[in-house]
Write an enzyme that holds these catalytic residues in place. Structure first.
Site, PDB file in Angstrom:
ATOM      1  CG  ASN A  16      25.055   2.381  55.188  1.00  0.00           C
ATOM      2  OD1 ASN A  16      23.646   2.125  55.949  1.00  0.00           O
ATOM      3  ND2 ASN A  16      25.763   2.078  56.196  1.00  0.00           N
TER       4      ASN A  16
ATOM      5  CG  ASN B  24      34.779  21.518  55.439  1.00  0.00           C
ATOM      6  OD1 ASN B  24      35.805  20.992  55.372  1.00  0.00           O
ATOM      7  ND2 ASN B  24      34.858  21.984  53.774  1.00  0.00           N
TER       8      ASN B  24
ATOM      9  CE  LYS C 268      28.419   4.761  52.247  1.00  0.00           C
ATOM     10  NZ  LYS C 268      29.020   5.416  53.681  1.00  0.00           N
TER      11      LYS C 268
ATOM     12  CE1 TYR D 201      38.060   0.266  57.809  1.00  0.00           C
ATOM     13  CE2 TYR D 201      36.450   1.948  58.041  1.00  0.00           C
ATOM     14  CZ  TYR D 201      36.762   1.042  57.341  1.00  0.00           C
ATOM     15  OH  TYR D 201      36.161   0.695  56.341  1.00  0.00           O
TER      16      TYR D 201
ATOM     17  CG  ASP E  83      27.361   5.408  57.160  1.00  0.00           C
ATOM     18  OD1 ASP E  83      27.208   3.644  57.282  1.00  0.00           O
ATOM     19  OD2 ASP E  83      27.246   5.458  55.703  1.00  0.00           O
TER      20      ASP E  83
ATOM     21  CD  GLU F  50      33.559  28.391  49.157  1.00  0.00           C
ATOM     22  OE1 GLU F  50      34.335  28.850  50.493  1.00  0.00           O
ATOM     23  OE2 GLU F  50      33.989  28.624  48.370  1.00  0.00           O
TER      24      GLU F  50
ATOM     25  CB  SER G 197      34.497  -4.095  51.936  1.00  0.00           C
ATOM     26  OG  SER G 197      33.562  -3.943  52.510  1.00  0.00           O
ATOM     27  CG  LEU G 198      37.824  -4.100  56.932  1.00  0.00           C
ATOM     28  CD1 LEU G 198      37.957  -3.248  58.315  1.00  0.00           C
ATOM     29  CD2 LEU G 198      38.256  -5.305  55.976  1.00  0.00           C
ATOM     30  CB  SER G 199      31.402  -4.862  54.174  1.00  0.00           C
ATOM     31  OG  SER G 199      31.273  -3.787  54.875  1.00  0.00           O
TER      32      SER G 199
ATOM     33  N   GLY H 116      37.447   4.347  63.602  1.00  0.00           N
ATOM     34  CA  GLY H 116      36.142   4.064  62.902  1.00  0.00           C
ATOM     35  C   GLY H 116      36.216   3.016  62.737  1.00  0.00           C
TER      36      GLY H 116
HETATM   37  P1  ATR Z   1      32.933  11.446  52.312  1.00  0.00           P
HETATM   38  O1  ATR Z   1      31.794  10.919  51.892  1.00  0.00           O
HETATM   39  O2  ATR Z   1      33.961  10.407  53.074  1.00  0.00           O
HETATM   40  O3  ATR Z   1      32.594  12.351  53.594  1.00  0.00           O
HETATM   41  P2  ATR Z   1      34.061  13.689  50.633  1.00  0.00           P
HETATM   42  O4  ATR Z   1      32.310  14.334  50.905  1.00  0.00           O
HETATM   43  O5  ATR Z   1      34.428  14.284  49.269  1.00  0.00           O
HETATM   44  O6  ATR Z   1      33.931  12.743  51.328  1.00  0.00           O
HETATM   45  O7  ATR Z   1      34.272  14.560  51.663  1.00  0.00           O
HETATM   46  C1  ATR Z   1      35.345  15.243  52.042  1.00  0.00           C
HETATM   47  C2  ATR Z   1      35.238  15.514  53.485  1.00  0.00           C
HETATM   48  O8  ATR Z   1      37.767  15.769  53.384  1.00  0.00           O
HETATM   49  C3  ATR Z   1      35.524  17.411  53.062  1.00  0.00           C
HETATM   50  O9  ATR Z   1      35.090  18.525  54.406  1.00  0.00           O
HETATM   51  C4  ATR Z   1      36.701  17.871  52.453  1.00  0.00           C
HETATM   52  O10 ATR Z   1      36.729  18.641  53.033  1.00  0.00           O
HETATM   53  P3  ATR Z   1      36.333  20.270  51.644  1.00  0.00           P
HETATM   54  O11 ATR Z   1      34.870  20.614  51.878  1.00  0.00           O
HETATM   55  O12 ATR Z   1      37.144  21.597  51.966  1.00  0.00           O
HETATM   56  O13 ATR Z   1      36.562  19.150  50.676  1.00  0.00           O
HETATM   57  C5  ATR Z   1      37.580  17.187  54.308  1.00  0.00           C
HETATM   58  N1  ATR Z   1      39.153  17.319  53.100  1.00  0.00           N
HETATM   59  C6  ATR Z   1      39.755  16.242  52.336  1.00  0.00           C
HETATM   60  N2  ATR Z   1      40.917  16.600  52.140  1.00  0.00           N
HETATM   61  C7  ATR Z   1      41.447  17.033  52.730  1.00  0.00           C
HETATM   62  C8  ATR Z   1      42.363  17.673  53.120  1.00  0.00           C
HETATM   63  N3  ATR Z   1      43.414  17.917  52.626  1.00  0.00           N
HETATM   64  N4  ATR Z   1      42.475  19.217  54.309  1.00  0.00           N
HETATM   65  C9  ATR Z   1      41.198  19.632  54.444  1.00  0.00           C
HETATM   66  N5  ATR Z   1      40.597  18.572  54.914  1.00  0.00           N
HETATM   67  C10 ATR Z   1      40.016  17.840  53.604  1.00  0.00           C
END
Ligand code: ATR
Length: 275
Positions: free
Chosen positions: A87, A152, A66, A219, A104, A156, A14-16, A240
């Site tokens: 957060n 996405n 979180k 970032y 955030d 779903e 963490s950078l915090s 970021g």
């Molecule tokens: P965070 O809390 O950082 O948002 P997360 O809830 O795990 O982490 O969400 C990760 C996001 O990155 C999701 O939108 C995920 O897509 P899916 O809903 O299809 O899982 C997306 N993601 C992660 N790896 C991916 C990949 N290789 N290609 C496309 N989308 C990806």
């Protein structure tokens, strides 16, 4: 001496700590910011009780705690409740009660403003991703009346967010059909994050809309493939780090009642990243 800090699993990256400590030092404040590794969700409740009992002024909460920590809060800000994640926790110094907040989304909007970007009602935003990060940014962007399309990998997940917040959604293979007129494109997926630095969520065959600002919430690295590709096509692209700094500055203000110098905090992060 006053104590604040961060809990996460892992947390050593963490950078915090450097960001907040730099601000405390510059402002002559006798405060310390410590990184605390809370291993697993089953230790979260006792860790939070400890934070209260030890007289911490507050803490930041990072992945994966979180959402889980919500249930242990004595109260929540409306914003944290809407996002469904915390957060920042503020400890009531009289009662020891924990109040959960989320900086955030506002940190993201603060950074946009700091970069001179003002969103207006008719601005269209493409939100890449439908996880926790996307969720907090959608809540923030809705507060400035942006028109959002969630794109996405898993349809779903996009549909669920779209239904909950009344926004549009589309799968990645339909991306080319929804790029027209997009003012802001946000990467809220983890694609491109170190060490998978050669990946980008944006398909090579789709051009970036000419007027769009590309905002990568990543970032690490500071310049992702998405940012490189967007700049190569003449678009302005941001990483970021600004969002990280501004969410931190908001947490800092909640604990101390003072506004830190965000440029100084950013410089401390850059120095740490360069190590
Ligand atoms: P965070 O809390 O950082 O948002 P997360 O809830 O795990 O982490 O969400 C990760 C996001 O990155 C999701 O939108 C995920 O897509 P899916 O809903 O299809 O899982 C997306 N993601 C992660 N790896 C991916 C990949 N290789 N290609 C496309 N989308 C990806």
């Amino acid at each position: 001496m006053q104590l604040v800090g961060i809990i996460g699993d892992p947390v050593s990256h963490s950078l915090s700590p450097v960001m907040h400590e730099a601000a405390f030092q510059a402002m002559g404040m006798d405060w310390r910011y410590v990184a605390m590794h809370v291993r697993g969700a089953d230790r979260l409740e006792s860790a939070l009780k400890g934070v209260s009992a030890l007289g911490f002024r507050g803490i930041n909460v990072t992945v994966p705690h979180k959402v889980e920590c919500l249930q242990y809060m004595d109260s929540l800000t409306a914003y944290a409740r809407q996002i469904g994640a915390v957060n920042t926790i503020i400890v009531n110094q009289f009662t020891g009660e924990l109040r959960g907040a989320n900086t955030d989304g506002d940190g993201f909007l603060d950074d946009l403003r700091a970069q001179g970007v003002v969103m207006t009602d008719s601005d269209r935003v493409l939100m890449l991703g439908a996880g926790g990060a996307a969720r907090s940014l959608i809540v923030a962007l809705l507060s400035v009346n942006a028109r959002i399309t969630v794109v996405n990998r898993t349809t779903e997940n996009a549909q669920k967010l779209a239904d909950e917040f009344g926004v549009d959604c589309a799968p990645f293979d339909q991306l080319a059909k929804v790029t027209d007129g997009a003012r802001l494109i946000v990467n809220a997926t983890s694609v491109g994050l170190y060490p998978r630095v050669d990946e980008s969520p944006w398909p090579d065959e789709v051009r970036f809309p000419p007027q769009a600002l590309i905002y990568d919430t990543i970032y690490r690295p500071l310049e992702t493939k998405l940012i490189r590709d967007a700049r190569a096509q003449g678009n302005i692209a941001l990483n970021g780090l600004g969002m990280l700094v501004h969410q931190g500055a908001r947490s800092f203000s909640m604990w101390t009642g003072k506004n830190p110098d965000t440029l100084l905090m950013e410089a401390a992060c850059l120095k740490q990243l360069a190590r």
